[in-house]
Design a protein around this motif. Sequence first.
Motif, PDB file in Angstrom:
ATOM      1  N   VAL A 329       0.827  -1.205   0.000  1.00  0.00           N
ATOM      2  CA  VAL A 329       0.000   0.000   0.000  1.00  0.00           C
ATOM      3  C   VAL A 329       0.864   1.259   0.000  1.00  0.00           C
ATOM      4  N   ARG A 330       2.053   1.170   0.604  1.00  0.00           N
ATOM      5  CA  ARG A 330       2.971   2.314   0.510  1.00  0.00           C
ATOM      6  C   ARG A 330       3.410   2.519  -0.929  1.00  0.00           C
ATOM      7  N   GLY A 331       3.615   1.412  -1.639  1.00  0.00           N
ATOM      8  CA  GLY A 331       3.954   1.527  -3.047  1.00  0.00           C
ATOM      9  C   GLY A 331       2.838   2.147  -3.868  1.00  0.00           C
ATOM     10  N   ALA A 332       1.586   2.033  -3.393  1.00  0.00           N
ATOM     11  CA  ALA A 332       0.449   2.637  -4.087  1.00  0.00           C
ATOM     12  C   ALA A 332       0.270   4.110  -3.737  1.00  0.00           C
ATOM     13  N   GLY A 333       1.136   4.631  -2.839  1.00  0.00           N
ATOM     14  CA  GLY A 333       1.083   6.051  -2.525  1.00  0.00           C
ATOM     15  C   GLY A 333       0.482   6.386  -1.184  1.00  0.00           C
ATOM     16  N   LEU A 334       0.192   5.418  -0.348  1.00  0.00           N
ATOM     17  CA  LEU A 334      -0.412   5.679   0.953  1.00  0.00           C
ATOM     18  C   LEU A 334       0.666   5.690   2.032  1.00  0.00           C
ATOM     19  N   ALA A 373      -4.502  11.031   2.186  1.00  0.00           N
ATOM     20  CA  ALA A 373      -4.573  10.976   3.646  1.00  0.00           C
ATOM     21  C   ALA A 373      -3.541   9.994   4.189  1.00  0.00           C
ATOM     22  N   ASP A 374      -3.108  10.222   5.413  1.00  0.00           N
ATOM     23  CA  ASP A 374      -2.219   9.296   6.112  1.00  0.00           C
ATOM     24  C   ASP A 374      -3.049   8.291   6.894  1.00  0.00           C
ATOM     25  N   ALA A 375      -2.476   7.108   7.097  1.00  0.00           N
ATOM     26  CA  ALA A 375      -3.184   6.045   7.810  1.00  0.00           C
ATOM     27  C   ALA A 375      -2.309   5.506   8.930  1.00  0.00           C
ATOM     28  N   ARG A 376      -2.969   4.933   9.894  1.00  0.00           N
ATOM     29  CA  ARG A 376      -2.275   4.355  11.048  1.00  0.00           C
ATOM     30  C   ARG A 376      -2.952   3.037  11.408  1.00  0.00           C
TER      31      ARG A 376
END
Length: 453
Positions: A329-334, A373-376
């Motif tokens: 998901v980081r690779g997808a820009g998140l 948006a950022d996620a946690r």
Amino acid sequence: MNEKTQSQGTLRSEARIAHGALHRLRQDLFVDAFAFRPMPPLEDAKVARWVPWLPERLRHWARWLPHLIVGGFSALVFLATFTMGYDIGPLRGLLMAGYCLLLAAPPALTLFRPVGAYWISLFAVIVGWFATSAFTPYGSPFGGEAFATHLAVMTLVVLRTRPRLAVEMWLVTFGVTGVLSVFSGSGAGDVPPVAFFSGLVLIAAAAVRAWREERRAVVETQTVTAEERSRRTLLEERALIARELHDVVAHHMSVIAIQAEAAPYRVENTPPELATSFATIRENAVAALTELRRILGVVRSEDPDAFREVDPEAPQPTLASLDSLLDSVRGAGLTVEAVITGAPRPLPQGVELSAYRIVQEALSNTLRHAPGADARVEISYVLGGLGLRIINGAPSRLAKPSPGAGHGVLGMRERVQMLGGEMTADHTEDGGFEVAAFIPVAASEATAKGGAA
């Protein structure tokens, strides 16, 4: 000969149409004309929509507002008619009071017996015509307040019943009043204009009634469609869960079958009874595996590719695979942060799989509905089970339309409920979204999992 046969066929068709029209007229206006058909009060939702400023205590009574209006109209008709003849003497006053009651009762009666109210109102028109003819040689059934009240009654009956009664009551009314006009000597000169005006009023009432019926049908159809869509989505989510848990259950059954087959060879001089018991256990485990495969075939029969993974032989994911999920998901820009509290420990495979899928679905929803948006992700290993919390901030740009079904939260909730847990999903104050779930895990289950590992 052909022309004669065609003419006879046309006559039969016309006779059939006329017979059907007379039959409907009889069913609508004559059969059970005085049947009790009370008008229900307004729905609370309509009252809240029409008078939102009204206090809650008064909204319950506001449901009876149409009944109050119709009853007030009847009282107004009685008072207006009775005051016109208050000085005509005691006997005539008594007769006038009876006539006023006969004239004012039908509007109120439309609330309970609409078709019967029409006949009483028509009778009041006839009585009024006879009373007028006794004092003037130019009496007319359309004179005075009797026919105006009758037109109001017909309008209320149409609004209460069905649109086609407008045509039927119009035909009966002007058939009777036309005959009365001829017998009264006033001629039929008043019939066409009054009939035209009455027809316009009844057509408008029929149009309103038809619109209300159509709207109610549309609302019912939309409600049924939404329920069916929700039910179908729920079944699809359950089928997906069953497909994934199949691998978990099949793994345990395979271990049971292998251990039951190998157990007799670990003991010297195995008693025949014990060997037979292990053989029976293995046979039952293999049979259970066969039945599981059949169940999986039923689940996938409608769409064989519905639940097929990229690698169908790959094991089902667990929380140990969480890092690779976050990397994807980081690779997808998140931008996503993971926080693990408590001492990680082995959990039942069903719990691990459901937890992984919940995190995966929540992050996918963030990518779709909260771009920028950022996620946690917070995973808490506590004494009684596993806690999950996935939260994202407000989107920084407008989200594109998503082709998905929009039921990801439903699938997550179904997974948690299947395991006896609890889940909440709602918007946050800053415009983001939060998914929080707790999946209970008994200490015995965790111990058994750790021992098996």
